[in-house]
Each structure stands twice: as C-alpha cells, then as structure tokens.
Design a protein around this motif. Structure first.
Motif, mmCIF file in Angstrom:
data_model
loop_
_atom_site.group_PDB
_atom_site.id
_atom_site.type_symbol
_atom_site.label_atom_id
_atom_site.label_comp_id
_atom_site.label_asym_id
_atom_site.label_seq_id
_atom_site.Cartn_x
_atom_site.Cartn_y
_atom_site.Cartn_z
ATOM 1 N N GLU A 13 34.693 -56.928 37.652
ATOM 2 C CA GLU A 13 35.459 -56.666 38.863
ATOM 3 C C GLU A 13 36.030 -55.249 38.855
ATOM 4 O OE1 GLU A 13 38.244 -59.837 38.771
ATOM 5 O OE2 GLU A 13 36.719 -61.364 39.138
ATOM 6 N N ALA A 14 36.464 -54.781 37.682
ATOM 7 C CA ALA A 14 36.973 -53.410 37.590
ATOM 8 C C ALA A 14 35.864 -52.402 37.861
ATOM 9 C CB ALA A 14 37.581 -53.173 36.210
ATOM 10 N N GLY A 15 34.658 -52.700 37.383
ATOM 11 C CA GLY A 15 33.531 -51.812 37.647
ATOM 12 C C GLY A 15 33.196 -51.755 39.116
ATOM 13 N N ARG A 16 33.199 -52.893 39.792
ATOM 14 C CA ARG A 16 32.933 -52.922 41.232
ATOM 15 C C ARG A 16 34.006 -52.149 42.001
ATOM 16 N NH1 ARG A 16 32.005 -58.890 43.219
ATOM 17 N NH2 ARG A 16 31.697 -57.729 45.138
ATOM 18 N N GLU A 17 35.256 -52.322 41.598
ATOM 19 C CA GLU A 17 36.339 -51.599 42.263
ATOM 20 C C GLU A 17 36.208 -50.096 42.049
ATOM 21 O OE1 GLU A 17 39.793 -50.746 44.415
ATOM 22 O OE2 GLU A 17 38.507 -52.528 44.359
ATOM 23 N N LEU A 18 35.826 -49.700 40.846
ATOM 24 C CA LEU A 18 35.654 -48.274 40.564
ATOM 25 C C LEU A 18 34.535 -47.690 41.420
ATOM 26 C CD1 LEU A 18 36.792 -46.037 38.693
ATOM 27 C CD2 LEU A 18 34.900 -46.526 37.142
ATOM 28 N N ARG A 19 33.468 -48.436 41.610
ATOM 29 C CA ARG A 19 32.371 -47.960 42.458
ATOM 30 C C ARG A 19 32.836 -47.743 43.888
ATOM 31 N NH1 ARG A 19 27.514 -51.193 43.023
ATOM 32 N NH2 ARG A 19 26.587 -49.215 43.580
ATOM 33 N N ARG A 20 33.759 -48.614 44.356
ATOM 34 C CA ARG A 20 34.263 -48.476 45.728
ATOM 35 C C ARG A 20 35.182 -47.279 45.873
ATOM 36 N NH1 ARG A 20 34.445 -54.255 45.478
ATOM 37 N NH2 ARG A 20 36.591 -54.195 44.730
ATOM 38 N N THR A 21 35.964 -46.995 44.842
ATOM 39 C CA THR A 21 37.004 -45.971 44.979
ATOM 40 C C THR A 21 36.656 -44.632 44.345
ATOM 41 O OG1 THR A 21 38.098 -46.781 42.963
ATOM 42 C CG2 THR A 21 38.800 -47.736 45.070
ATOM 43 N N ARG A 22 35.693 -44.617 43.430
ATOM 44 C CA ARG A 22 35.289 -43.367 42.761
ATOM 45 C C ARG A 22 33.761 -43.314 42.780
ATOM 46 N NH1 ARG A 22 40.004 -43.761 43.163
ATOM 47 N NH2 ARG A 22 41.661 -43.123 41.711
ATOM 48 N N SER A 23 33.204 -43.011 43.938
ATOM 49 C CA SER A 23 31.752 -43.131 44.135
ATOM 50 C C SER A 23 30.948 -42.187 43.246
ATOM 51 C CB SER A 23 31.402 -42.863 45.600
ATOM 52 O OG SER A 23 31.829 -41.566 45.994
ATOM 53 N N GLY A 24 31.555 -41.111 42.763
ATOM 54 C CA GLY A 24 30.818 -40.172 41.918
ATOM 55 C C GLY A 24 30.791 -40.535 40.447
ATOM 56 N N VAL A 25 31.457 -41.630 40.093
ATOM 57 C CA VAL A 25 31.543 -42.048 38.692
ATOM 58 C C VAL A 25 30.562 -43.192 38.440
ATOM 59 C CG1 VAL A 25 33.050 -42.973 36.890
ATOM 60 C CG2 VAL A 25 33.951 -41.339 38.569
ATOM 61 N N GLY A 26 29.719 -43.055 37.429
ATOM 62 C CA GLY A 26 28.789 -44.109 37.081
ATOM 63 C C GLY A 26 29.485 -45.264 36.386
ATOM 64 N N VAL A 27 28.936 -46.454 36.538
ATOM 65 C CA VAL A 27 29.494 -47.656 35.907
ATOM 66 C C VAL A 27 28.387 -48.363 35.134
ATOM 67 C CG1 VAL A 27 30.492 -49.939 36.304
ATOM 68 C CG2 VAL A 27 31.280 -47.975 37.660
ATOM 69 N N LEU A 28 28.594 -48.519 33.835
ATOM 70 C CA LEU A 28 27.655 -49.257 32.988
ATOM 71 C C LEU A 28 28.395 -50.451 32.399
ATOM 72 C CD1 LEU A 28 24.896 -49.521 31.585
ATOM 73 C CD2 LEU A 28 25.795 -48.068 29.749
ATOM 74 N N VAL A 29 27.971 -51.650 32.767
ATOM 75 C CA VAL A 29 28.601 -52.884 32.297
ATOM 76 C C VAL A 29 27.804 -53.441 31.125
ATOM 77 C CG1 VAL A 29 29.080 -55.284 32.917
ATOM 78 C CG2 VAL A 29 29.696 -53.451 34.485
ATOM 79 N N LEU A 30 28.503 -53.858 30.082
ATOM 80 C CA LEU A 30 27.884 -54.467 28.906
ATOM 81 C C LEU A 30 28.232 -55.949 28.872
ATOM 82 C CD1 LEU A 30 28.825 -51.796 26.195
ATOM 83 C CD2 LEU A 30 26.732 -51.916 27.565
ATOM 84 N N SER A 31 27.265 -56.773 28.473
ATOM 85 C CA SER A 31 27.504 -58.209 28.415
ATOM 86 C C SER A 31 26.775 -58.805 27.216
ATOM 87 C CB SER A 31 27.012 -58.887 29.701
ATOM 88 O OG SER A 31 27.154 -60.297 29.606
#
Length: 224
Positions: free
Chosen positions: A74-92
């Motif tokens: 959820e934090a990654g999705r929120e970051l994509r909405r608010t900081r579009s120039g920042v990449g998000v890599l989720v680990l699971s």
C-alpha cells in the motif's frame, strides 16, 4: 533511520522490518554502485525519506508493521500516486498474483515485483532497481508463470502481428496509449484498436480494460 552519502548511480530507500536483511541488501547493492541512502523499519516515513535523500527508487517488503499484511504494498502504491518520478520495487516471500496486479494498475511505469529469494543475486537485484528507476517494469518470472502458465503465454504471443508486438513491448515499458501512439507515429485510435486485438488474441478474460492491460503486460514480460 540511517543514511549514507556516497555517490552511487542509483539512490535507494530500503524498507524492511528486519535490520540484518536491510544491512545485507545495502552491502550487496554497494558493490553494484547503488547507494542505500536510507533504511526504514516500516513505511510510515517513506515519503519523507524519499524527499529528504532525493531517492530514485524505494525498495519495500510487502508485509510490514504493524499488521504484517500489505502495508508495504500500500505504501508503494501511494508513493507511485504522489511521487511519480520515483521507482517502486516491492519484494515478497510469495508469488502473489493479486499483489502484483494491484501494484501494476495505472501506467505500470517505474514499478517492479520480485521474490525475496532473488535478493541474493546482487547483479539481478541491481539490474531490477536500475530498470525500475529508469521507468521500466520488472515482474518476477515465477509470478508470471503462476499468473499465466508458460506454454499458454508463448503460444498466444505467436498470434500477434509485428505491429501488435511493438505495441505490447511499449506497454511492458509502462507507456500509455497516447504515449505509444507518439512513439510509433500512429493515431490514438489505431493504438486502441491494436490493444483490443492484443487482448483478444491473448485470450484475456473480459475484465475491465485496466485488468486486461496488466495481464497483457505480464504476458509480454514472460516472453522477454
């Protein structure tokens, strides 16, 4: 929070509740000329850290405090909405298709989903971070196999025309239909027609177009 001020080619905020894991990943990435500028034990201060340290990419565990369910996702999705120039890599730790699709909704640009078992391969992890930071898309191959099935995906791709392959390749890079039209010097209507044909030829279910777009991207990534 801890920070470093080295000059790696990428600047990463690393979020995981296990301090030893964070330290190990930071050490591996340092060998690949990637700087972990901040380490966080939960995602509550993620946006502040990204802004403070001018990070290019956030790397997050899916399951984070306080409930250890989907806080990182959820934090990654929120970051994509608010900081579009920042990449998000989720680990699971698990190949959970629903989580990857949730993360990829939207443009699909600058986003990735990897299993934690890949972390020990420093070169592979660094390549994924750089690709996400440059606006590309990375999805773990095990997750793609789970979502689609390898033989089915390859057989379906063989039905596409050369132009449809071109469109699908740009979709996997996170480009929207208007951006694809500009890239290929086509009209938006023509691109929309190609995308509909791709959905049909890949036998994607009649879900909302955004869901089918994610599945088409997964298929394209499976082939590559």
């Amino acid at each position: 929070m801890t920070a470093t001020q080295a000059h790696g080619s990428s600047r990463v905020v690393l979020v995981d509740d296990a301090p030893l894991f964070r330290a190990g990943v930071a050490a591996l990435l340092a060998e690949q000329d990637i700087t972990v500028v901040a380490q966080l034990g939960d995602a509550s201060a993620l946006r502040d850290a990204v802004d403070r340290y001018a990070a290019d990419v956030a790397v997050l565990d899916v399951r984070m405090p306080p409930t250890f369910t989907t806080e990182g996702l959820e934090a990654g999705r929120e970051l994509r909405r608010t900081r579009s120039g920042v990449g998000v890599l989720v680990l699971s730790q698990y190949a959970e298709t629903r989580h990857a699709i949730s993360l990829l909704r939207g443009s699909g640009a600058g986003v990735g989903y990897l299993l934690k078992e890949r972390v020990s391969d420093a070169e592979h992890l660094a390549a994924a971070i750089r690709r996400v930071g440059a606006g590309g898309t990375v999805v773990d191959p095990d997750l793609v196999r789970t979502a689609l099935g390898a033989p089915r995906a390859i057989d379906a791709l063989a039905r596409l025309t050369t132009r449809e392959h071109d469109v699908l390749e740009l979709m996997t890079q996170g480009l929207s239909n208007p951006a694809i039209a500009r890239k290929l010097a086509l009209t938006s209507k023509t691109v929309e027609t190609h995308v509909r044909h791709i959905f049909t030829k890949l036998d994607l279910p009649a879900d909302p177009d955004q869901e089918r777009r994610v599945l088409a991207v997964l298929t394209g990534l499976r082939a590559s």
